[in-house]
Design a protein around this motif. Structure first.
Motif, PDB file in Angstrom:
ATOM      1  N   UNK A   1       0.829  -1.212   0.000  1.00  0.00           N
ATOM      2  CA  UNK A   1       0.000   0.000   0.000  1.00  0.00           C
ATOM      3  C   UNK A   1       0.860   1.258   0.000  1.00  0.00           C
ATOM      4  N   UNK A   2       1.983   1.221   0.721  1.00  0.00           N
ATOM      5  CA  UNK A   2       2.871   2.381   0.741  1.00  0.00           C
ATOM      6  C   UNK A   2       3.466   2.681  -0.619  1.00  0.00           C
ATOM      7  N   UNK A   3       3.823   1.621  -1.349  1.00  0.00           N
ATOM      8  CA  UNK A   3       4.366   1.802  -2.708  1.00  0.00           C
ATOM      9  C   UNK A   3       3.299   2.356  -3.631  1.00  0.00           C
ATOM     10  N   UNK A   4       2.071   1.850  -3.503  1.00  0.00           N
ATOM     11  CA  UNK A   4       0.970   2.367  -4.318  1.00  0.00           C
ATOM     12  C   UNK A   4       0.775   3.857  -4.069  1.00  0.00           C
TER      13      UNK A   4
ATOM     14  N   UNK B   1       2.909   6.027  -2.908  1.00  0.00           N
ATOM     15  CA  UNK B   1       4.050   6.803  -3.390  1.00  0.00           C
ATOM     16  C   UNK B   1       4.041   6.919  -4.912  1.00  0.00           C
ATOM     17  N   UNK B   2       3.665   5.856  -5.605  1.00  0.00           N
ATOM     18  CA  UNK B   2       3.571   5.910  -7.066  1.00  0.00           C
ATOM     19  C   UNK B   2       2.559   6.956  -7.506  1.00  0.00           C
ATOM     20  N   UNK B   3       1.423   7.000  -6.848  1.00  0.00           N
ATOM     21  CA  UNK B   3       0.415   8.009  -7.195  1.00  0.00           C
ATOM     22  C   UNK B   3       0.929   9.420  -6.887  1.00  0.00           C
ATOM     23  N   UNK B   4       1.615   9.574  -5.784  1.00  0.00           N
ATOM     24  CA  UNK B   4       2.172  10.893  -5.443  1.00  0.00           C
ATOM     25  C   UNK B   4       3.156  11.358  -6.496  1.00  0.00           C
ATOM     26  N   UNK B   5       4.053  10.449  -6.896  1.00  0.00           N
ATOM     27  CA  UNK B   5       5.063  10.801  -7.889  1.00  0.00           C
ATOM     28  C   UNK B   5       4.418  11.129  -9.236  1.00  0.00           C
ATOM     29  N   UNK B   6       3.466  10.312  -9.638  1.00  0.00           N
ATOM     30  CA  UNK B   6       2.806  10.552 -10.922  1.00  0.00           C
ATOM     31  C   UNK B   6       2.065  11.885 -10.917  1.00  0.00           C
ATOM     32  N   UNK B   7       1.361  12.162  -9.838  1.00  0.00           N
ATOM     33  CA  UNK B   7       0.626  13.430  -9.740  1.00  0.00           C
ATOM     34  C   UNK B   7       1.575  14.622  -9.738  1.00  0.00           C
ATOM     35  N   UNK B   8       2.797  14.409  -9.245  1.00  0.00           N
ATOM     36  CA  UNK B   8       3.790  15.486  -9.205  1.00  0.00           C
ATOM     37  C   UNK B   8       4.554  15.618 -10.523  1.00  0.00           C
ATOM     38  N   UNK B   9       4.235  14.787 -11.510  1.00  0.00           N
ATOM     39  CA  UNK B   9       4.891  14.880 -12.806  1.00  0.00           C
ATOM     40  C   UNK B   9       6.257  14.216 -12.868  1.00  0.00           C
ATOM     41  N   UNK B  10       6.502  13.239 -11.996  1.00  0.00           N
ATOM     42  CA  UNK B  10       7.770  12.518 -11.993  1.00  0.00           C
ATOM     43  C   UNK B  10       7.717  11.373 -13.003  1.00  0.00           C
ATOM     44  N   UNK B  11       8.718  11.277 -13.854  1.00  0.00           N
ATOM     45  CA  UNK B  11       8.807  10.160 -14.783  1.00  0.00           C
ATOM     46  C   UNK B  11       9.084   8.867 -14.028  1.00  0.00           C
ATOM     47  N   UNK B  12       8.467   7.769 -14.466  1.00  0.00           N
ATOM     48  CA  UNK B  12       8.601   6.485 -13.778  1.00  0.00           C
ATOM     49  C   UNK B  12       9.017   5.409 -14.771  1.00  0.00           C
ATOM     50  N   UNK B  13      10.080   4.679 -14.439  1.00  0.00           N
ATOM     51  CA  UNK B  13      10.503   3.519 -15.213  1.00  0.00           C
ATOM     52  C   UNK B  13      10.050   2.266 -14.474  1.00  0.00           C
ATOM     53  N   UNK B  14       9.260   1.427 -15.139  1.00  0.00           N
ATOM     54  CA  UNK B  14       8.912   0.114 -14.599  1.00  0.00           C
ATOM     55  C   UNK B  14       9.926  -0.868 -15.182  1.00  0.00           C
TER      56      UNK B  14
ATOM     57  N   UNK C   1      -0.327  -6.793 -15.075  1.00  0.00           N
ATOM     58  CA  UNK C   1       0.014  -6.301 -13.739  1.00  0.00           C
ATOM     59  C   UNK C   1      -0.180  -4.794 -13.624  1.00  0.00           C
ATOM     60  N   UNK C   2       0.258  -4.046 -14.629  1.00  0.00           N
ATOM     61  CA  UNK C   2       0.133  -2.588 -14.531  1.00  0.00           C
ATOM     62  C   UNK C   2      -1.297  -2.120 -14.802  1.00  0.00           C
ATOM     63  N   UNK C   3      -2.167  -3.049 -15.254  1.00  0.00           N
ATOM     64  CA  UNK C   3      -3.589  -2.717 -15.410  1.00  0.00           C
ATOM     65  C   UNK C   3      -4.354  -2.962 -14.105  1.00  0.00           C
ATOM     66  N   UNK C   4      -3.648  -3.459 -13.098  1.00  0.00           N
ATOM     67  CA  UNK C   4      -4.241  -3.615 -11.771  1.00  0.00           C
ATOM     68  C   UNK C   4      -4.854  -2.276 -11.352  1.00  0.00           C
ATOM     69  N   UNK C   5      -6.044  -2.317 -10.827  1.00  0.00           N
ATOM     70  CA  UNK C   5      -6.783  -1.078 -10.528  1.00  0.00           C
ATOM     71  C   UNK C   5      -6.026  -0.160  -9.573  1.00  0.00           C
ATOM     72  N   UNK C   6      -5.135  -0.716  -8.737  1.00  0.00           N
ATOM     73  CA  UNK C   6      -4.416   0.108  -7.770  1.00  0.00           C
ATOM     74  C   UNK C   6      -3.398   1.022  -8.439  1.00  0.00           C
ATOM     75  N   UNK C   7      -2.862   0.581  -9.587  1.00  0.00           N
ATOM     76  CA  UNK C   7      -1.809   1.358 -10.266  1.00  0.00           C
ATOM     77  C   UNK C   7      -2.100   1.462 -11.760  1.00  0.00           C
ATOM     78  N   UNK C   8      -3.354   1.538 -12.114  1.00  0.00           N
ATOM     79  CA  UNK C   8      -3.738   1.456 -13.527  1.00  0.00           C
ATOM     80  C   UNK C   8      -3.127   2.549 -14.386  1.00  0.00           C
ATOM     81  N   UNK C   9      -2.784   3.677 -13.797  1.00  0.00           N
ATOM     82  CA  UNK C   9      -2.171   4.741 -14.590  1.00  0.00           C
ATOM     83  C   UNK C   9      -0.858   4.283 -15.224  1.00  0.00           C
ATOM     84  N   UNK C  10      -0.184   3.280 -14.631  1.00  0.00           N
ATOM     85  CA  UNK C  10       1.058   2.772 -15.212  1.00  0.00           C
ATOM     86  C   UNK C  10       0.825   2.121 -16.569  1.00  0.00           C
ATOM     87  N   UNK C  11      -0.396   1.646 -16.814  1.00  0.00           N
ATOM     88  CA  UNK C  11      -0.677   0.989 -18.096  1.00  0.00           C
ATOM     89  C   UNK C  11      -0.705   1.970 -19.255  1.00  0.00           C
TER      90      UNK C  11
END
Length: 272
Positions: free
Chosen positions: A65-68, A70-83, A99-109
């Protein structure tokens, strides 16, 4: 997976579809990246496909949950993310997409996926093209070609990825560049992590923006080479790495070590 510009998840804009589809070969790499650079994703195709693939493979996605958060925080802040994932099987592109279509982190898809260029010359081309995936020209598929051509194509691809990350987008990559050897299924050797992930991360940092890496470990528990889709593979997220604020860009080897360590942590969890 999407090659849409930045983090907005845009579909094809006016005029994009009129460009002639190029032959996807190394000798034609400039035209290929001109074509795929703006993004070829079609949401009306991608979302039903990802839902179907997710139901077909049904991966167990382990992410705290903490990683989820933080990922949303970074994305909302405009941080580029490498999976950054390992690559134990031919099924990995579909499993990672699930996996990245998982509803918790769907923006990664919405991220830009990278996959080998032969897949763009067969009947599966629309699957990869319309999900926004970008072809990678691997040297082993073009033995005898001048090294300068390989280097120029690789530099163009890295530049495309840097542009995505610098504008807050997501890039999905298999860091080994090819399927894992038997020695890399439970723990990843540093030599197996190619320099591409380091180049794109360093390049994004040199461009002045923050960048994060989410290491991912994929495990099939002995079904890596199954012809049929293995049911319930495990996809585990490792600890996030983040470069932000003042300071120099990380070296390529520093990034490779961080990625290797993070994937190792993810694999240890996935094998439990």
């Amino acid at each position: 997976m999407e090659a849409g510009a930045g983090r907005s998840g845009r579909t094809l804009g006016p005029g994009r579809g009129r460009r002639a589809r190029p032959e996807v070969t190394l000798s034609n790499f400039e035209a290929v990246y001109d074509y795929y650079g703006p993004g070829r994703r079609r949401d009306g195709f991608t979302h039903p496909l990802l839902a179907f693939v997710g139901a077909l493979y049904s991966p167990e996605v382990r992410i705290g949950a903490g990683t989820v958060d933080e990922l949303h925080r970074l994305h909302d802040a405009g941080v580029g993310i490498v999976v950054a994932a390992n690559h134990p099987s031919k099924h990995d592109p579909f499993v990672l997409a699930s996996a990245v279509y998982d509803r918790r982190v769907r923006f990664l898809s919405s991220g830009t996926g990278l996959t080998k260029d032969p897949l763009f010359r067969g009947p599966l081309r629309p699957v990869f093209e319309y999900t926004g995936t970008v072809p990678v020209f691997r040297a082993k598929n073009y033995v005898g070609t001048d090294r300068a051509v390989h280097d120029a194509a690789a530099a163009r691809l890295i530049g495309l990825c840097v542009d995505r990350l610098a504008t807050g987008g997501v890039v999905l990559t298999f860091v080994e560049g090819t399927n894992s050897s038997a020695d890399d299924l439970r723990t990843l050797r540093l030599d197996s992590v190619k320099k591409g992930v380091g180049q794109m991360t360093r390049g994004a940092r040199e461009a002045g923006g923050p960048v994060a890496i989410l290491p991912v470990g994929i495990v099939y528990r002995g079904r890596e080479h199954s012809t049929l889709p293995p049911r319930r593979p495990v996809v585990s997220a490792g600890p996030l790495a983040l470069w932000e604020g003042p300071g120099s860009a990380p070296s390529i080897d520093e990034v490779r070590r961080v990625v290797r360590d993070g994937i190792d942590d993810a694999l240890t969890d996935a094998w439990r």
